[in-house]
Enzyme design. Structure first.
Site, PDB file in Angstrom:
ATOM      1  N   THR A   1      12.902 -18.381   3.243  1.00  0.00           N
ATOM      2  CA  THR A   1      12.873 -19.514   2.325  1.00  0.00           C
ATOM      3  C   THR A   1      11.572 -20.270   2.587  1.00  0.00           C
ATOM      4  OG1 THR A   1      15.281 -19.590   2.274  1.00  0.00           O
ATOM      5  CG2 THR A   1      14.116 -21.559   1.540  1.00  0.00           C
TER       6      THR A   1
ATOM      7  N   GLY B   1      17.876 -21.972  -6.574  1.00  0.00           N
ATOM      8  CA  GLY B   1      16.776 -21.431  -5.778  1.00  0.00           C
ATOM      9  C   GLY B   1      17.155 -21.361  -4.307  1.00  0.00           C
ATOM     10  N   GLU B   2      16.172 -21.515  -3.414  1.00  0.00           N
ATOM     11  CA  GLU B   2      16.352 -21.466  -1.946  1.00  0.00           C
ATOM     12  C   GLU B   2      16.635 -20.055  -1.443  1.00  0.00           C
ATOM     13  OE1 GLU B   2      19.514 -24.070  -0.714  1.00  0.00           O
ATOM     14  OE2 GLU B   2      18.634 -25.843  -1.623  1.00  0.00           O
ATOM     15  N   GLY B   3      16.945 -19.116  -2.363  1.00  0.00           N
ATOM     16  CA  GLY B   3      17.413 -17.792  -1.975  1.00  0.00           C
ATOM     17  C   GLY B   3      18.911 -17.633  -2.157  1.00  0.00           C
TER      18      GLY B   3
END
Lengths: 357, 357
Positions: free
Chosen positions: A68, A322-324
């Site tokens: 990240t 997001g963030e993974g």
């Protein structure tokens, strides 16, 4: 294109072709497992693809890592985000304390989160789980000048490659997920995606973390102005990154390149990491074979970017964090697909009769 | 409708309404977690739904159990399946040895598989993980006579309820998945789905484990003949089960009813378990609030059945194996959704700034 790249690492990007023999052997094994042929649908395709990527007919997943990568964006001065810039540094601390969405979902699938400071507007002390490798505290405001220098653009990609390699050489990586954090980074991603897919800004720009209608219009106008100002060259990914990119996006492109070089499948998350994948793909088109699209984000440009690379998302859950987080969920599915190959019995082993002729 | 049901258990089916207070509290907490509101999309909806089902604002998942119920079908005499009937008993043994698709995917998500013999054409010794409660070794050929008696139809639903209750009372169940095994059971499920959704047989009949075109035509003709012969009453779920059902389908309907009675979310798998859910829903419409649709199967009737109950599948991976495999994958997502509520930090806790006004 390689002649335009100056960095030593970038000059030597070579991605191996898929191992078609391993893929074929995986398909043959899938057809002998105790289930009607093809009845596990995309899980079977995924298992065979991973076999071809890894060059292993019965692929072992190994260590799962989500990078990240965080950075700030000068373009937030133009009022393109619903959240203040301070959130980037605060969320990095949240990642490191384990309280963010990506921490929860990564733990759930047994993946490690490695946070990278690629250019956050704030300083961090040395902390476990954090790689501090800042280019500088945020890009320039691309509405006024290029987001970064061309040399910095090269540095971001090379830094991403080096970070992947360091982690890989220390403990191995069997599956990598891409994640991002950076207030303002859907603006950079929209600009990149518009240029690299040849789409209109309006068509691929969305609300990011939650813009209202008027602010969305302003965001579109800012990006249109930026593209007129800098005219990024769609045939030169580093020119695009230099003029309208973000540090985290360059790092993620580098991570993608380095993973593909080592036959490690790359699980792309949402809109920002897909913009990074577009950059990597333009630098080296063969990386595409190592990409797995986790989900379709609600950001309208995401579907366009995926389609441009002919990637089909596994999940469609209206996510846009997001963030993974999407990559983490998809990791669970990719691992499940591989376990089909490693753990299921064949018709012979189980003494089950085959389909009648 | 309840006056038509004779069984003591069935007469007393009462499903609690959803706990709207718990659901609302869950939504309020979701909005305070460190992410843009709603950015985890369907995961957030799912978390709030589970909170409402369980009556817990921060729902604990607990023990995850998949009931894979097996039985045989007399209608296979009509040549409606690509596999011989012997496969049902062989696959049950495969389940008990841990080599089938459901075993692999259940292990992957940390769920237990409990196999039930509801009417397999073959005998099993006592074995760990197997509940032996056979009605008889396969239904009658419904192309000639009702698949089972009305009394047997009642017995199947009640047996399912009792099995759920026994397992629940012994070790608790926090989340239940439905799974099926039975050569010929897509034929029964197509007949049930056609009657209970008011669709044409052609529109909702598919290739099952892998029929070719001519065999698919024959399957459609057999089902059309069956429905003309027996004229099952669409307003009487037990009449439908009695005339064109399967033992495993009745058991699964009973498991669904008993789970909903105890506020346990029920993850429906593919076409066969959804036919069972249709039966349960017609017996007691309130069960619908406790159902989670795991995936959309390639069997064409599945989407129709889900739509009839207004259920949205979480996954669309072209799967058609059954056994509970889709339910297992979805269990991973449901648990992830609940962990968002239990493990993520709020803006306050993490010291993260909120959205600008």
């Amino acid at each position: 294109m390689k002649d335009r790249l100056h960095g030593v690492l970038l000059m030597n990007v070579e991605v191996p072709t898929l191992d078609r023999v391993a893929e074929k052997k995986a398909r043959q094994r899938l057809d002998r497992l105790t289930k009607p042929q093809g009845s596990l649908g995309r899980l079977e395709d995924l298992a065979a693809q991973i076999a071809g990527m890894k060059g292993q007919p019965v692929p072992q997943i190994g260590r799962k890592v989500i990078f990240t990568v965080a950075a700030d964006h000068g373009v937030v001065e133009e009022g393109v985000s619903a959240y203040p810039q301070s959130v980037t540094v605060q969320m990095v601390l949240n990642f490191l304390r384990g309280g963010a969405g990506i921490n929860v979902l990564a733990r759930h699938v047994g993946a490690e989160v490695i946070v990278v400071d690629a250019g956050v507007a704030g300083e961090f002390p040395p902390m476990d789980g954090l790689i501090r490798r800042k280019i500088r505290p945020g890009t320039a405001n691309m509405a006024k000048e290029p987001a970064m220098t061309r040399s910095e653009a090269e540095q971001t990609v090379e830094a991403g490659m080096q970070i992947f390699t360091q982690v890989y050489e220390k403990g191995g990586i069997g599956l990598v997920g891409l994640g991002d954090m950076g207030i303002g980074n859907t603006t950079a991603s929209s600009a990149i995606t518009a240029v690299l897919t040849g789409s209109s800004v309006r068509a691929i720009t969305g609300r990011g973390t939650g813009l209202e209608d008027a602010a969305l219009d302003r965001k579109v106008q800012v990006i249109e102005r930026v593209l007129q100002l800098h005219r990024p060259d769609p045939d030169d990914a580093l020119d695009v990154l230099h003029k309208v990119g973000g540090f985290e996006i360059g790092y993620l492109a580098g991570i993608t390149l380095a993973a593909a070089q080592r036959r490690v499948p790359v699980i792309v998350d949402g809109f920002i990491t897909t913009a990074a994948a577009l950059i990597a793909w333009r630098i080296c088109p063969e990386v595409r074979h190592y990409l797995v699209a986790s989900h379709r984000s609600v950001e309208p440009g995401h579907a366009t970017a995926l389609k441009t690379m002919e990637l089909q998302p596994l999940l469609d859950l209206r996510m846009r964090l997001g963030e993974g987080t999407g990559a983490a969920l998809a990791m669970g599915l990719v691992e499940a697909a591989c376990k089909i190959l490693t753990e299921m019995a064949t018709f012979d082993e189980a003494g089950v009769d085959e389909k009648a002729e």
